[in-house]
Design an enzyme around this catalytic site. Structure first.
Site, short mmCIF file in Angstrom:
data_model
loop_
_atom_site.label_atom_id
_atom_site.label_comp_id
_atom_site.label_asym_id
_atom_site.label_seq_id
_atom_site.Cartn_x
_atom_site.Cartn_y
_atom_site.Cartn_z
N SER A 25 0.71 -1.21 0.09
CA SER A 25 -0.03 0.10 0.16
C SER A 25 0.83 1.38 0.09
CB SER A 25 -1.18 -0.08 1.26
OG SER A 25 -0.18 -0.08 2.40
N ASN A 112 -3.73 -3.04 12.43
CA ASN A 112 -5.31 -3.08 12.25
C ASN A 112 -5.87 -1.59 12.90
OD1 ASN A 112 -4.94 -5.56 10.81
ND2 ASN A 112 -6.17 -6.58 12.31
N HIS A 158 -39.60 22.68 -13.86
CA HIS A 158 -39.48 21.98 -15.07
C HIS A 158 -38.67 22.69 -16.34
CE1 HIS A 158 -42.51 19.19 -13.61
NE2 HIS A 158 -43.31 20.37 -13.17
N SER A 279 -12.09 29.03 -27.65
CA SER A 279 -12.19 27.58 -28.60
C SER A 279 -11.04 27.79 -29.56
CB SER A 279 -13.63 27.66 -29.59
OG SER A 279 -13.12 27.07 -30.65
N LYS A 285 -16.04 32.25 -29.33
CA LYS A 285 -16.55 31.46 -28.01
C LYS A 285 -15.97 31.92 -26.77
CE LYS A 285 -18.72 28.40 -27.90
NZ LYS A 285 -18.24 26.85 -28.08
N GLU A 292 -18.40 23.50 -16.10
CA GLU A 292 -18.59 22.14 -16.65
C GLU A 292 -17.75 21.06 -15.97
OE1 GLU A 292 -19.68 23.75 -21.31
OE2 GLU A 292 -17.69 23.10 -20.79
N TYR A 319 -11.13 -7.09 10.47
CA TYR A 319 -10.40 -6.50 9.33
C TYR A 319 -10.12 -7.53 8.33
CZ TYR A 319 -6.73 -3.84 6.83
OH TYR A 319 -5.78 -3.44 5.88
N GLN A 324 -8.06 -1.73 1.84
CA GLN A 324 -6.98 -0.79 1.17
C GLN A 324 -7.57 -0.11 0.15
OE1 GLN A 324 -3.00 -2.76 1.51
NE2 GLN A 324 -2.79 -2.53 -0.59
#
Length: 459
Positions: A25, A112, A158, A279, A285, A292, A319, A324
């Protein structure tokens, strides 16, 4: 001390390098290195107080751990590439610094309960950072709302124009969601701030330890009640990722509106040049890339939550190595913090087009409900009033007109129960001001809500 695994005595051969590479790990453990040393220092001090270790042993180990801590802060700690986990790394480095007495560091604990503590300390840091980011975004919205109490815009249901609302009222709706996020973060912190150290591998340890002393030193208000649960519990990770995911969803809804509002079709707002992109092919643009990306990142964090919950759901106590794998979605979910701060930055630089918003409220029959309420106040049952105004709307649509320009005579031709003040009900600003019910759009309500939000965020 050697650089063999901490458990090597049971085995006749060393671990195959491919298996070590798969089970290690180390790549994930860098994030908890400092937390591991902090926990170890508190653990050794407790062992000294309870006389599990001698004063001399404790002093040597603490000196070594403090040197390691200094190396971490100065970014000179020698991070290896061929060990199993952070616990091995720290203990072996300690051995190189102080010799065999380093082997006594692991007395009265297991990896642990140790990793459970490290991760709780890390998640507490994540929760603190998340709360600060949520607060930053909420403050940005409150700051902007303060100048827009009387700005009239269309409210939507809506995604269809529904009724006039105050822009400040709309921005404060997002603040309410963020305030709930902060409440969830606080609750998650309370559940996370529990020390599992002393649970051992799963059954406790045969030493006269004092888990409360370790918890106190680490500023954790509680200790575990059940040793099995202490090492098996990863709810605190799910709590953080859930809080991050829901906050990301709230940020995504705000980001979606920024995308819509800054489009030519809406034209309600414009991004600062510093906060937009262009752009490579279309010179005209101005793209809302920050919004976004915030919107897109929310989907990724929802996936992190699903990954964490799916890992936990089938595991027997206590455990399991599967834990991990939770580190990847946990670390990834923390990316919401940067997203919130950048979104707050964009909000602070946004330019609202008040005229465009006002003009939008004058199209789409947004005050039709106000006309129905006018009739209802004059004794007409609301269902009948709704039907009457619905016919009026249909007639205006057939004529290619809106409600603007209607006279009292026009209204009384539809129904004689329209009073002389009915024409005033068509005005969007009057509509907004008339909704004085608690939590409504009337300016006095919005100003009170603004002050309440300011007080809450100052706290």
């Amino acid at each position: 001390m050697t650089d063999r695994p901490l458990w090597s005595g049971r085995f006749q051969t060393g671990l195959d390098r491919r298996v070590l590479g798969f089970t290690s790990s180390l790549d994930l453990d860098r994030r908890i290195l400092d937390h591991d040393v902090r926990g170890s220092i508190a653990h050794v001090r407790m062992l000294q107080r309870t006389k599990v270790l001698t004063e001399s042993e404790s002093r040597q180990i603490l000196d070594g751990l403090e040197r390691i801590q200094s190396e971490i802060h100065q970014k000179t700690f020698p991070w290896p590439s061929d060990m199993e986990d952070v616990h091995t790394v720290v203990e072996r480095r300690l051995g190189h610094l102080i010799g065999d007495v380093a082997g006594k560091l692991h007395t009265a604990r297991s990896r642990n309960d140790q990793v459970a503590l490290d991760l709780r300390l890390l998640v507490i840091d994540f929760l603190r950072d998340l709360d600060a980011a949520v607060k930053d975004l909420a403050l940005a919205l409150v700051e902007r709302a303060g100048d827009e109490v009387d700005t009239v815009m269309p409210g939507y249901t809506h995604l269809q124009r529904a009724q006039p609302v105050s822009l400040a009222h709309h921005l404060l709706a997002h603040v309410e969601a963020l305030r709930r996020d902060r409440a969830r973060i606080e609750e998650a912190h309370e559940r996370t701030a529990v020390s599992p150290l002393g649970a051992g591998a799963l059954a406790g340890v045969p030493y006269p330890i004092d888990p409360s002393a370790v918890a106190h030193e680490l500023k954790l208000p509680r200790t575990f009640r059940n040793s099995i649960d202490a090492v098996a519990d990863r709810d605190f990770i799910a709590d953080f990722v859930y809080a991050a995911a829901l906050t990301a969803v709230h940020a995504s809804r705000l980001a979606e509106e920024l995308v819509l509002w800054t489009s030519a079709e809406f034209g309600f707002a414009e991004l600062s040049d510093k906060h937009a992109t262009g752009s490579s092919i279309m010179p005209q643009k101005k793209n809302p890339d920050v919004a976004e990306l915030v919107r897109g990142r929310s989907g990724r964090i929802i996936g992190d939550l699903v990954a964490v919950l799916t890992t936990i759901k089938g595991l027997p106590l206590a455990y399991n190595g599967d834990f991990q794998e939770q580190r990847v979605p946990l670390y990834d979910a923390a990316v919401v913090v940067d997203a919130l701060h950048v979104l707050a930055y964009v909000i602070r630089g946004l330019r609202f087009d008040r005229d465009a918003m006002r003009h939008a409220t004058e199209r789409g029959m947004l005050t039709a409900t106000d006309l129905a309420d006018h009739l209802a106040r004059n004794g007409v049952p609301f269902r009948e009033a709704h039907e009457i105004v619905g016919r009026l709307v249909r007639e205006r649509l057939d004529a290619g007109k809106d409600l603007a320009g209607l006279t009292t005579d026009d209204l009384r031709k539809v129904d004689p129960r329209f009073g002389p003040s009915a024409v005033e009900e068509i005005d969007p600003a009057r509509s907004l001001a008339s909704r004085r019910s608690p939590g409504g759009t009337a300016p006095e309500n919005v100003r009170a809500a603004l002050e309440d939000a300011r007080r809450a965020l100052r706290g």
